[in-house]
Motif scaffolding. Structure first.
Motif: not given
Length: 484
Positions: A184-185, A197-202, A251-259, A288-291
């Motif tokens: 989905l992300a 930019r927009v990210y799909g999921l952290k 590899d999808s480049n859709a994820l975001y990380f706190d770092s 879009a989504m985060t925990m």
């Protein structure tokens, strides 16, 4: 018969008056008796603020004495089980505050009071408790309930409804698998400047492949080492699938990380408060989504009340359950109980102790707690886990807590294992990320290296050895290593 009854009836009345059975004579007397209840807790002030003040008002005949357990964690205590046993022996608390591992051990050792008969006798209302709580306590108690917990922590998945509508993507639902969530992300665009930019999921703190795979594997209740048998289990199909899924997600480049927060940007100390608020991409409307837990809602509200940035803050959001494992679709590995209150089996004040346990898990306590900021967790009574704005707060307790412990029996491993293995894993998996090594080859190497590390023995220093010390407890020797 009439003559006989003249003697029998007075005798029965006399017996009832003496025993107090019929009129509750002893029970009423017990209710009014003064008693002292010794409760183990971090510190006295925070205990009375969280639990004690209202309870003392309801039960003025019960004097609470808080025995602070902070000293257990001071000094060079290496054997915390021995430190806890010593604390209990010296302080003799009626109520113990325990984590899950301590609860399991003391229940197995017969040091906790079985609450099942008490709950049945007192007709304790179990309806309305979060699903799975008593099952969790019973499973960790070896089949019986030996404690109660007044609150719990639970993460949920927040999602930005406006972003899903903008890109015409169906929003997430409860009990989605990690694979479904990541797919989905990936449907969100991946172009644009990193800071805009927009990210799909952290997902987690960093792009560390081992960390990501561990999150996925943990949801399936699989570990990379069997600590009790000192056997590596990382070269298995379950872990291969977790790593492949993690690599695909990265590899999808859709994820975001706190770092990523300060990469190429201002240093944290140079940021204004408004910059800090907008540094979270979900709050800023770019994720879009985060925990997050209940405290994340407070962060969103604080940002929305800031006059300088309130127009830039996410407004249309909701929550669903965190992603689940395919083998355990009704369990959450992101749910925990911070404090379990148990009654010591040899306590002389079990009646008073049960009054306390039943109160802190009651609807009355939950109603009071629901008015607070919930920094100490959510109440275990679902009736008061609500939101006036209509967000899906049921997501906080819709899943049952997982009893899987990825750190089980880690105290049986060599002290050097954790650091050494993580270092080796980082080195080998970095080659996989850079396409310099196949995943199968990396797992073969880690299986062998890890097994060698597991079989190492901790060094036993000689008396007076420089840079090392020993701490004896329960007949064992613990090495305390120092580095220059």
């Amino acid at each position: 018969m009439k003559v006989l009854s003249k003697f029998v009836i007075p005798l029965v009345v006399f017996t009832l008056l003496v025993t107090g059975c019929s009129f509750g004579g002893k029970n009423e007397q017990k209710e009014n008796e003064q008693s002292t209840l010794k409760i183990m807790y971090y510190d006295e002030g925070s205990f009375f603020q969280e639990y004690g003040m209202v309870f003392s008002a309801l039960y003025p005949n019960i004097e609470i004495q808080v025995v602070e357990n902070r000293k257990m964690y001071q000094g060079d205590n290496k054997d915390m089980d021995a430190a806890l046993d010593k604390f209990i022996t010296e302080e003799q608390p009626d109520i113990l505050m325990l984590d899950t591992d301590q609860y399991k051990k003391l229940a197995l050792d017969g040091k906790l009071y079985d609450l099942d008969p008490v709950m049945e006798k007192e007709k304790y209302n179990t309806e309305g408790l979060i699903p799975g709580m008593l099952d969790y306590l019973r499973e960790n108690g070896g089949g019986q309930v030996f404690g109660m917990t007044p609150s719990f922590y639970s993460q949920v998945m927040f999602y930005n409804k406006d972003l899903f509508e903008k890109y015409q993507i169906e929003p997430p639902t409860n009990r989605m698998s990690w694979d479904q969530t990541i797919q989905l992300a990936r449907r969100f665009p991946t172009d644009g400047d990193k800071k805009e930019r927009v990210y799909g999921l952290k997902m987690g703190y960093s792009e560390d492949l081992f960390e990501m795979a561990s999150i996925l594997a943990n949801s399936e209740n699989v570990n990379y080492v069997n600590a009790s048998q000192k056997q590596m289990t990382i070269n298995t199909d379950s872990w291969k699938n977790a790593f492949k899924q993690a690599i695909d997600a990265l590899d999808s480049n859709a994820l975001y990380f706190d770092s990523m927060r300060n990469q190429g940007g201002d240093e944290p100390m140079a940021q204004s408060y408004e910059d800090y608020l907008l540094s979270d991409p979900f709050i800023a409307g770019r994720l879009a989504m985060t925990m997050g837990d209940i405290n994340f809602i407070n962060q969103i509200k604080q940002a929305a009340e800031n006059e300088k940035v309130k127009d830039k803050i996410v407004k249309n959001w909701d929550i669903v359950t965190v992603p689940v494992g395919q083998q355990n679709p009704d369990q959450s590995s992101m749910m925990s109980f911070n404090n379990i209150f148990s009654i010591r089996s040899e306590s002389p004040s079990k009646d008073a102790a049960w009054k306390f346990l039943s109160y802190v898990t009651s609807e009355d306590f939950a109603r009071v707690k629901s008015k607070s900021n919930n920094y100490n967790g959510l109440p275990v009574r679902t009736k008061y886990i609500t939101d006036t704005e209509g967000h899906n707060f049921a997501a906080f307790y819709d899943l049952k807590p997982s009893t899987f412990n990825s750190y089980k029996d880690f105290d049986k491993l060599p002290e050097s294992f954790w650091g050494e293995f993580r270092g080796a894993a980082s080195q080998e998996l970095e080659k996989v990320k850079k396409k310099e090594q196949e995943l199968d080859a990396a797992l073969d190497i880690l299986q062998v290296k890890g097994q060698e590390m597991l079989l190492k023995e901790d060094p036993v220093p000689t008396e007076g050895a420089e840079g090392a010390g020993t701490s004896e407890s329960s007949g064992s020797v613990t090495t305390i290593e120092t580095t220059e």
